[in-house]
Design an enzyme around this catalytic site. Structure first.
Site: not given
Length: 473
Positions: A15, A219-220, A242, A279
Site C-alpha cells: 500500500s 529507502h523506507d 512487510t 533483512n
C-alpha cells in the site's frame, strides 16, 4: 517563524499513502490525506508494479494536498525502472518477488565469489538484490536506470538522480567510499553510464508547481530509522512492516567473513551512518496468509487473526521466515504446514495455530538477528526500538520482548513518514539536523513499552528452534 508544509509519499510493497505535515518552528503536526493499494500484477510472465496506477494516486494526493513547500518519496528497496533516451519507461518495473532471479546469485558466483561481492558492497546476498535483477534483465534500449523512489521524483521534476540510501540496497554500491562499486559493475557488464549520479539524502533536486522536490532517504527503512526517538548509540532497531529490518547504527561498515556468514547488511542511513542490519521477511507472511484465506472464501480481519493466535497453544512449532518457499505469493498457510511436517514438528492445523507459528517464528528470528549483531558489534543492547506499522501489533511486540529478553519501545507508528518529513525539513533549513528531528519526535509521539516475561520458557524454545535459521547462501 511561518509554517512550513511538506508532503511525504510513503510507498510500501502492499500500500501507499501521502502524509501532509506542518511545522511552525516548535510543533510538528501531520495527517494522512490519501491512502491507496499497491497491487503488483502479472504482465508478460513477470510480476510487475502498476506504475501508471501508482502515479495516478500521486497526482490525486497532490490535488488533495493543496499548497505545500516540498515533496519527497520513499519506497521499498532494490527495484527500478528503465528509461529510454527520451526519458520514457522502456517497460513496466518488475517486482523483486518475480521469479526471474531465482538462483541467479549462485550463478553469478562463477564470475566473482559470494564473499568478494559482499566485501565490496556490504549487502546481504539475496537473489532479489538489484545486481542480480539487472543480470536477469534485458537492458537494450535503456539510457538510465532509476530506483523506484528516484523514478517517482523524476516523473515530477524530470531530474534523474540516485539517492544514496536506495543505492546502498543494490549490491553495486561501495559503503566505504560511498560511490558505485566499479569492479562489481565491470565484472557483470553493467555500464556505470546507465546509473545516475549519487546524491545524499535531503538533496533538493528540482521543482514541481513551485514546490521543491527533495530526494529524501529513498529507502523506507532509512526513513524509519531517521525517526527513531533516541540519541543513544547502544540501541537496536526493528523497522517492522512487510519486511522486518533488524539492526543498529554504526560509524563504519562491517565487511568481515563473520558478518558475511551471518548474512548481515551494511546500508547507508539518512545521516550517512551505517545501518548494520538483517533483512527478515516480516508481516508479509501474515498479509499473504490473510489474502490466501480470503481467496478460499474465509475473510479475517487482522484483529481476528491475532485473537485466534492468542487462543492457540504457545511455542509448539516454528518456521524459518526466510526460507525460500515463503518468499513468493501464494498459499503461505499450507507452506507453513509443509515446513513443520518436513522438520518433524507438530503440524499446525487451525488458522490460530498457523498464525501462532508465524508470530512466534518472527519473534525467534528477531532474537537470532539480535544475537548475531551483538556478537559482531559487542554492543550491550538494552532497548529495541520497534518502528512502523508493526508497532500496532501488540502481540508481536510482546513476543519480541519475550524472545529477545529485552525492553521493546514501540513507536512511532508513522516512523517512515515522519522520517521522510524530518529529512525534508532539514533540507529546507527548518530543522538543523536529523538528531534534532529525532528529539522532536521523542517529545511528541506516543511510545509504548513492552517488558519481557517468561524469559526462561522462551529461552528453552529458542534453543530448540534456532537450528531452523541456518543461513543458506
Amino acid at each position: 517563524m511561518s509554517k512550513t508544509t511538506v508532503l511525504a509519499f510513503d510507498f510500501g510493497a502492499s500500500s501507499g499513502r501521502a502524509i501532509k505535515a506542518c511545522y511552525d518552528g516548535k510543533t510538528l503536526t501531520y495527517h494522512e490525506i490519501h491512502r491507496f493499494e499497491n497491487n503488483p500484477y502479472f504482465y508478460q510472465d513477470h510480476f510487475c508494479w502498476d506504475i501508471d496506477e501508482l502515479m495516478q494516486n500521486v497526482y490525486t494526493a497532490i490535488e488533495k494536498a493543496g499548497e505545500f513547500n516540498s515533496v519527497g518519496f520513499d519506497t521499498w528497496g532494490v527495484d527500478y525502472g528503465l528509461l529510454d533516451k527520451n526519458g520514457n519507461l522502456v517497460k513496466r518495473p518488475v517486482s523483486y518477488r518475480d521469479i526471474r532471479t531465482r538462483g541467479v546469485a549462485k550463478k553469478a558466483f562463477e564470475k566473482m565469489s559470494a564473499y568478494d561481492i559482499y566485501r565490496k558492497t556490504g549487502n546481504q546476498i539475496m537473489d532479489m538484490n538489484t545486481l542480480f535483477q539487472l543480470i536477469s534483465d534485458d537492458l537494450s534500449g535503456t539510457e538510465k536506470i532509476l530506483f523506484m523512489p528516484d523514478l517517482f521524483s523524476y516523473m515530477l521534476c524530470k531530474n534523474a538522480v540516485c539517492e544514496q540510501t536506495i543505492a546502498s540496497t543494490s549490491q553495486m554500491f561501495n559503503p566505504t567510499d560511498m560511490h558505485w562499486q566499479d569492479e562489481v559493475l565491470n565484472t557483470f557488464g553493467i555500464s556505470q553510464n546507465k546509473l545516475c549520479t549519487i546524491v545524499p539524502s535531503g538533496t533538493i533536486i528540482g521543482e514541481y508547481k513551485n514546490a521543491k522536490v527533495i530526494a529524501v532517504a529513498g529507502h523506507d527503512t532509512q526513513c524509519a530509522v531517521a525517526a527513531m526517538p533516541c540519541k543513544s548509540k547502544n540501541v537496536a532497531f526493528l523497522s517492522c512492516g512487510t519486511w522486518s529490518l533488524f539492526g543498529t547504527e554504526l560509524d563504519s561498515p562491517v565487511l568481515t567473513k563473520q558478518s558475511f556468514d551471518n548474512c548481515l547488511s551494511n546500508e547507508i542511513g539518512a545521516n550517512s551512518k551505517i545501518n548494520f542490519l538483517k533483512n527478515i521477511i516480516g508481516l508479509w507472511l501474515i498479509q499473504e496468509s490473510r489474502r490466501e484465506w480470503k481467496r478460499q472464501g474465509k475473510e479475517y480481519s487482522y484483529a481476528e487473526l491475532e485473537k485466534l493466535a492468542l487462543e492457540a497453544q504457545p511455542l509448539q512449532c516454528f518456521i524459518n521466515p526466510d526460507a525460500s518457499e515463503f518468499a513468493t505469493p501464494g498459499d503461505i498457510p499450507s507452506r507453513v504446514q509443509k515446513f513443520c511436517e518436513k522438520t518433524g514438528q507438530k503440524v499446525p492445523d487451525t488458522v490460530g495455530e498457523i498464525m501462532r507459528c508465524i508470530y512466534e517464528s518472527l519473534a525467534m528470528k528477531y532474537r537470532y538477528a539480535l544475537m548475531q549483531i551483538t556478537n559482531i558489534t559487542q554492543k550491550n543492547f538494552t532497548i529495541l526500538h520497534v518502528l512502523g506499522g508493526g508497532t500496532k501489533d501488540k502481540l508481536l511486540c510482546q513476543m519480541t520482548a519475550n524472545s529477545c529478553n529485552i525492553t521493546v519501545e514501540a513507536g512511532p507508528i508513522e516512523a517512515t513518514a515522519l522520517g521522510n518529513i524530518i529529512i525534508q525539513l532539514v533540507a529546507l533549513g527548518k530543522i538543523p539536523s536529523i538528531d534534532e528531528g529525532r528529539q522532536i519526535i521523542a517529545n511528541t509521539e506516543h511510545i509504548i513499552k513492552y517488558y519481557p516475561t517468561q524469559s526462561d520458557v522462551w529461552e528453552k524454545a529458542y534453543n530448540n528452534c534456532k537450528k531452523f535459521f541456518k543461513e543458506d547462501l
